[in-house]
Design a protein around this motif. Structure first.
Motif, PDB file in Angstrom:
ATOM      1  N   ARG A 222       0.833  -1.214   0.000  1.00 15.57           N
ATOM      2  CA  ARG A 222       0.000   0.000   0.000  1.00 15.57           C
ATOM      3  C   ARG A 222       0.860   1.253   0.000  1.00 15.57           C
ATOM      4  NH1 ARG A 222      -4.080  -2.145   4.561  1.00 15.57           N
ATOM      5  NH2 ARG A 222      -4.924  -3.855   3.363  1.00 15.57           N
ATOM      6  N   SER A 223       1.851   1.254  -0.859  1.00 13.74           N
ATOM      7  CA  SER A 223       2.742   2.411  -1.035  1.00 13.74           C
ATOM      8  C   SER A 223       3.499   2.767   0.229  1.00 13.74           C
ATOM      9  CB  SER A 223       1.964   3.633  -1.525  1.00 13.74           C
ATOM     10  OG  SER A 223       1.286   3.329  -2.713  1.00 13.74           O
ATOM     11  N   ARG A 224       3.736   1.792   1.074  1.00 14.29           N
ATOM     12  CA  ARG A 224       4.443   2.053   2.326  1.00 14.29           C
ATOM     13  C   ARG A 224       5.426   0.936   2.603  1.00 14.29           C
ATOM     14  NH1 ARG A 224       2.189   2.492   8.248  1.00 14.29           N
ATOM     15  NH2 ARG A 224       4.091   3.274   9.114  1.00 14.29           N
ATOM     16  N   GLU A 225       6.588   1.303   3.064  1.00 20.85           N
ATOM     17  CA  GLU A 225       7.604   0.309   3.388  1.00 20.85           C
ATOM     18  C   GLU A 225       7.313  -0.304   4.749  1.00 20.85           C
ATOM     19  OE1 GLU A 225      11.827   1.431   4.270  1.00 20.85           O
ATOM     20  OE2 GLU A 225      12.076   0.642   2.241  1.00 20.85           O
ATOM     21  N   ARG A 226       7.345  -1.628   4.810  1.00 20.16           N
ATOM     22  CA  ARG A 226       7.069  -2.343   6.059  1.00 20.16           C
ATOM     23  C   ARG A 226       8.252  -3.229   6.423  1.00 20.16           C
ATOM     24  NH1 ARG A 226       2.622  -1.056   8.639  1.00 20.16           N
ATOM     25  NH2 ARG A 226       0.902  -0.511   7.322  1.00 20.16           N
ATOM     26  N   LEU A 227       8.505  -3.334   7.705  1.00 16.90           N
ATOM     27  CA  LEU A 227       9.500  -4.253   8.229  1.00 16.90           C
ATOM     28  C   LEU A 227       8.861  -5.637   8.233  1.00 16.90           C
ATOM     29  CD1 LEU A 227      12.301  -4.378   9.541  1.00 16.90           C
ATOM     30  CD2 LEU A 227      11.172  -4.027  11.744  1.00 16.90           C
ATOM     31  N   SER A 228       9.591  -6.669   7.829  1.00 16.32           N
ATOM     32  CA  SER A 228       9.014  -8.008   7.700  1.00 16.32           C
ATOM     33  C   SER A 228      10.033  -9.084   8.018  1.00 16.32           C
ATOM     34  CB  SER A 228       8.505  -8.228   6.273  1.00 16.32           C
ATOM     35  OG  SER A 228       7.610  -7.232   5.903  1.00 16.32           O
ATOM     36  N   VAL A 229       9.503 -10.282   8.186  1.00 16.41           N
ATOM     37  CA  VAL A 229      10.326 -11.477   8.337  1.00 16.41           C
ATOM     38  C   VAL A 229       9.874 -12.454   7.262  1.00 16.41           C
ATOM     39  CG1 VAL A 229      10.892 -13.424   9.832  1.00 16.41           C
ATOM     40  CG2 VAL A 229      10.603 -11.159  10.819  1.00 16.41           C
ATOM     41  N   LEU A 230      10.814 -13.000   6.520  1.00 19.92           N
ATOM     42  CA  LEU A 230      10.525 -13.969   5.469  1.00 19.92           C
ATOM     43  C   LEU A 230      11.112 -15.296   5.912  1.00 19.92           C
ATOM     44  CD1 LEU A 230       9.309 -14.201   2.621  1.00 19.92           C
ATOM     45  CD2 LEU A 230      11.577 -13.722   1.718  1.00 19.92           C
ATOM     46  N   ARG A 231      10.238 -16.328   6.037  1.00 20.51           N
ATOM     47  CA  ARG A 231      10.692 -17.628   6.533  1.00 20.51           C
ATOM     48  C   ARG A 231      10.152 -18.748   5.659  1.00 20.51           C
ATOM     49  NH1 ARG A 231       9.134 -17.412  12.915  1.00 20.51           N
ATOM     50  NH2 ARG A 231       8.427 -15.310  12.754  1.00 20.51           N
ATOM     51  N   PRO A 232      10.928 -19.825   5.548  1.00 22.79           N
ATOM     52  CA  PRO A 232      10.380 -21.002   4.862  1.00 22.79           C
ATOM     53  C   PRO A 232       9.482 -21.790   5.825  1.00 22.79           C
ATOM     54  CG  PRO A 232      12.651 -21.401   5.507  1.00 22.79           C
ATOM     55  CD  PRO A 232      12.332 -19.979   5.887  1.00 22.79           C
ATOM     56  N   ARG A 233       8.386 -22.346   5.288  1.00 23.92           N
ATOM     57  CA  ARG A 233       7.499 -23.180   6.097  1.00 23.92           C
ATOM     58  C   ARG A 233       6.779 -24.162   5.178  1.00 23.92           C
ATOM     59  NH1 ARG A 233       3.240 -21.800  10.811  1.00 23.92           N
ATOM     60  NH2 ARG A 233       2.419 -23.892  10.921  1.00 23.92           N
ATOM     61  N   ASN A 234       6.978 -25.431   5.452  1.00 25.50           N
ATOM     62  CA  ASN A 234       6.329 -26.490   4.676  1.00 25.50           C
ATOM     63  C   ASN A 234       6.525 -26.319   3.171  1.00 25.50           C
ATOM     64  OD1 ASN A 234       5.362 -27.590   7.093  1.00 25.50           O
ATOM     65  ND2 ASN A 234       3.477 -26.404   6.973  1.00 25.50           N
ATOM     66  N   GLY A 235       7.711 -25.945   2.771  1.00 27.11           N
ATOM     67  CA  GLY A 235       8.033 -25.837   1.353  1.00 27.11           C
ATOM     68  C   GLY A 235       7.606 -24.555   0.680  1.00 27.11           C
ATOM     69  N   ILE A 236       7.106 -23.591   1.434  1.00 30.62           N
ATOM     70  CA  ILE A 236       6.750 -22.290   0.858  1.00 30.62           C
ATOM     71  C   ILE A 236       7.387 -21.189   1.696  1.00 30.62           C
ATOM     72  CG2 ILE A 236       4.548 -23.094  -0.095  1.00 30.62           C
ATOM     73  CD1 ILE A 236       3.133 -21.737   2.242  1.00 30.62           C
ATOM     74  N   LEU A 237       7.426 -19.991   1.135  1.00 35.46           N
ATOM     75  CA  LEU A 237       7.933 -18.840   1.879  1.00 35.46           C
ATOM     76  C   LEU A 237       6.754 -18.105   2.511  1.00 35.46           C
ATOM     77  CD1 LEU A 237      10.642 -17.412  -0.521  1.00 35.46           C
ATOM     78  CD2 LEU A 237      10.985 -18.678   1.596  1.00 35.46           C
ATOM     79  N   VAL A 238       6.884 -17.775   3.779  1.00 37.01           N
ATOM     80  CA  VAL A 238       5.838 -17.067   4.519  1.00 37.01           C
ATOM     81  C   VAL A 238       6.389 -15.709   4.934  1.00 37.01           C
ATOM     82  CG1 VAL A 238       4.353 -17.115   6.552  1.00 37.01           C
ATOM     83  CG2 VAL A 238       4.893 -19.246   5.363  1.00 37.01           C
ATOM     84  N   LEU A 239       5.607 -14.668   4.661  1.00 38.28           N
ATOM     85  CA  LEU A 239       5.999 -13.309   5.002  1.00 38.28           C
ATOM     86  C   LEU A 239       5.165 -12.831   6.179  1.00 38.28           C
ATOM     87  CD1 LEU A 239       7.643 -10.749   4.049  1.00 38.28           C
ATOM     88  CD2 LEU A 239       5.505 -10.047   2.972  1.00 38.28           C
ATOM     89  N   HIS A 240       5.826 -12.410   7.243  1.00 38.72           N
ATOM     90  CA  HIS A 240       5.162 -11.841   8.415  1.00 38.72           C
ATOM     91  C   HIS A 240       5.523 -10.365   8.469  1.00 38.72           C
ATOM     92  CE1 HIS A 240       4.108 -15.727  10.247  1.00 38.72           C
ATOM     93  NE2 HIS A 240       5.256 -16.140   9.763  1.00 38.72           N
ATOM     94  N   THR A 241       4.513  -9.511   8.414  1.00 38.64           N
ATOM     95  CA  THR A 241       4.811  -8.081   8.541  1.00 38.64           C
ATOM     96  C   THR A 241       4.918  -7.730  10.020  1.00 38.64           C
ATOM     97  OG1 THR A 241       2.459  -7.523   8.438  1.00 38.64           O
ATOM     98  CG2 THR A 241       3.679  -7.452   6.370  1.00 38.64           C
ATOM     99  N   LEU A 242       5.795  -6.801  10.316  1.00 36.04           N
ATOM    100  CA  LEU A 242       6.064  -6.378  11.687  1.00 36.04           C
ATOM    101  C   LEU A 242       5.773  -4.890  11.822  1.00 36.04           C
ATOM    102  CD1 LEU A 242       9.534  -8.152  12.011  1.00 36.04           C
ATOM    103  CD2 LEU A 242       7.322  -9.030  12.751  1.00 36.04           C
ATOM    104  N   HIS A 243       5.765  -4.420  13.033  1.00 34.26           N
ATOM    105  CA  HIS A 243       5.605  -2.991  13.279  1.00 34.26           C
ATOM    106  C   HIS A 243       6.976  -2.359  13.462  1.00 34.26           C
ATOM    107  CE1 HIS A 243       1.262  -2.960  13.741  1.00 34.26           C
ATOM    108  NE2 HIS A 243       1.374  -4.073  14.446  1.00 34.26           N
TER     109      HIS A 243
END
Length: 121
Positions: free
Chosen positions: A7-28
């Protein structure tokens, strides 16, 4: 750790593998985290309210999540489809008066008990 633009905004995130896919968790960001202060209600909670809430949680324990649906998303999709087809949006409904939360809690408990007992209490 990584950064993503949502949404036109930079977010801090964590990118992790899980069950053969990549999962992105956005953080504050640290400056987005606020002290919640005192979250307790200024009105005291009665024993009756606590008992009804506990009863509702017990009765709702067997709820089938597949039976639940998102009314807001359905209404939004209908509006988008109507406007995309060249239709007009219906005027907004008049706001309804506020509900009595204790009455709503009691009704939820009765509905859950009826559902558990096959429609009769």
């Amino acid at each position: 750790m990584c950064k993503v633009a949502l949404r036109s905004r930079e977010r801090l995130s964590v990118l992790r593998p899980r069950n053969g896919i990549l999962v992105l968790h956005t953080l504050h960001w640290p400056e987005e985290i606020r002290d919640p202060g005192d979250l307790s209600s200024p009105a005291p909670t009665t024993d009756r309210e606590l008992n009804l809430a506990e009863l509702l949680m017990t009765e709702m324990a067997g709820v089938d999540i597949t039976e639940l649906h998102d009314d807001y998303a359905q209404a939004l999709n209908l509006l988008v489809d109507t406007l995309a087809a060249g239709g007009k949006a219906a005027p907004p409904r008049e706001p309804q008066p506020p509900m009595d939360l204790m009455a709503a809690l009691e009704e939820s408990v009765r509905d859950a008990q009826r559902a558990r007992n096959g429609g009769h209490m």
